[in-house]
Design a protein around this motif. Structure first.
Motif, short mmCIF file in Angstrom:
data_model
loop_
_atom_site.label_atom_id
_atom_site.label_comp_id
_atom_site.label_asym_id
_atom_site.label_seq_id
_atom_site.Cartn_x
_atom_site.Cartn_y
_atom_site.Cartn_z
N SER A 31 20.24 42.00 101.85
CA SER A 31 21.19 43.09 101.67
C SER A 31 22.60 42.75 102.13
N LEU A 34 25.47 42.90 99.45
CA LEU A 34 25.81 44.27 99.13
C LEU A 34 26.62 44.92 100.25
N LEU A 71 25.40 40.17 92.99
CA LEU A 71 24.37 41.18 93.17
C LEU A 71 23.32 41.10 92.08
N GLN A 75 20.72 46.24 92.52
CA GLN A 75 21.81 46.72 93.37
C GLN A 75 23.11 46.93 92.60
N TRP A 78 24.20 50.54 91.12
CA TRP A 78 24.59 51.51 92.15
C TRP A 78 25.97 51.18 92.71
#
Length: 364
Positions: A31, A34, A71, A75, A78
């Protein structure tokens, strides 16, 4: 006092390891891209809101483009929606909304829509843009490595060259080689189609043919390759191939062809090239076929050429005329020097609009 276990000091974790552990506890590794992009987006939004005269709305393009690169498909949508929502919030805060501002907003929304579409297409692969590219590069490198000629004993030279339509590294022609003891097996394949369109099929077939070439006797290779293509059920599920099995001790060879242009042999005694007739049906069209070989012995000074139809085939001309032209060029290019001869021939002849592959074998 330092404690010992089993005679060794217990090593304390380094600073880098402690930082890595702390970061992992806050943000999982997968993550972090992001999270970094969200921070970048918030910084861009703050600059647009607080410094509208210095930070334009187009600043949002930077995190959007970076997100499209790093990404994954889960992900990215969004993040794009978040970016466009921030843009919608920031537009009314601008000191003056002019037609130029409206056009900028339309362009940014169009860019976000394009990135969303690319994300949906990428979801079939399931990886981010840079990861997908690295996977393709790795596959391309593997196919090129499989075409590498293994180490040969003294007295033999084998060279191969590939050129694709449009100059890209992905092509429908490829070469696979394998050595088992004193036997060298090489196959030159031309997959239906050309350039990138045939590249994906060539990647699959090169791996399969590489495994078959090293595992099967020479007389069974083309038959098994044909069975493999028949099972694929492709719309353009056929290929031509020529297979050379060469005894590196005696020079005895067997050439089998599956709908491929004829191999050519240069006899050192006469200095003349001649076509070797070995016929068989194209791979992937007919079940349960056999391929009869053209056999002979390479003596000192002899040479063999195996090639794809991109070297000799042009519209409105018989293919054998193209073969004669190529052999005439080979006679001039290879006179007295076979080292690097495959590259010299392929640069001088053949269609630039078709994939080309050439293999040169010379017994010194």
């Amino acid at each position: 006092m330092t404690q010992h276990r089993g005679g060794r000091a217990a090593a304390s974790p380094s600073l880098d390891q402690r930082v890595e552990s702390a970061l992992h506890g806050i943000v999982p590794r997968e993550s972090r891209p992001l999270a970094g992009l969200i921070v970048l987006l918030l910084i861009a939004g703050a600059c647009i809101y607080l410094l509208p005269d210095f930070a334009p709305l187009t600043s949002i393009v930077v995190p959007l483009v970076l997100a499209n690169l790093v990404l994954g498909p889960r992900q990215l949508p969004w993040f794009v929606v978040m970016s466009l929502l921030m843009l919608a919030v920031l537009v009314p805060q601008q000191p003056e909304v002019t037609p130029r501002t409206a056009v900028t907003v339309v362009i940014l929304f169009a860019l976000g829509f394009i990135i969303l579409l690319s994300s949906f297409r990428r979801s079939r692969l399931g990886v981010a843009g840079l990861q997908g590219e690295s996977m393709l590069v790795d596959l391309r490198d593997r196919i090129l490595r499989q075409g590498g000629i293994p180490e040969l004993p003294e007295g033999w030279y084998v060279g191969s060259e590939l050129r694709s339509a449009g100059g890209t590294p992905f092509a429908g022609d490829f070469v696979v080689a394998a050595r088992q003891g004193d036997r060298l097996d090489v196959v030159v394949v031309d997959v239906s189609g050309k350039g990138e369109g045939a590249g994906t099929r060539a990647l699959l077939l090169s791996g399969a043919f590489g495994g078959l070439l090293g595992a099967l006797p020479p007389e069974e290779f083309l038959g098994s390759a044909n069975d493999f293509l028949m099972r694929q059920d492709w719309d353009e599920g056929f290929a031509t191939a020529v297979h050379l099995s060469l005894d590196l001790l005696t020079g005895d060879y067997a050439i089998r062809s599956a709908g491929h242009p004829p191999a050519a042999l240069r006899a050192a005694g006469s200095g003349k090239w001649s076509a070797l007739t070995a016929e068989g049906p194209v791979l992937g069209l007919i079940d349960d076929v056999t391929y009869e070989p053209a056999t002979g012995t390479m003596r000192s000074g002899d040479a063999l050429l195996l090639y794809t139809d991109g070297m000799v085939e042009t519209p409105h001309r018989d293919i054998m005329l193209g073969v004669d032209k190529m052999l005439g060029q080979a006679e001039r290019v290879l006179r007295g020097d076979f080292e690097g001869g495959a590259a010299r021939i392929i640069e001088r002849i053949g269609s630039r609009n078709d994939d080309r592959a050439l293999l040169l074998v010379h017994r010194r």
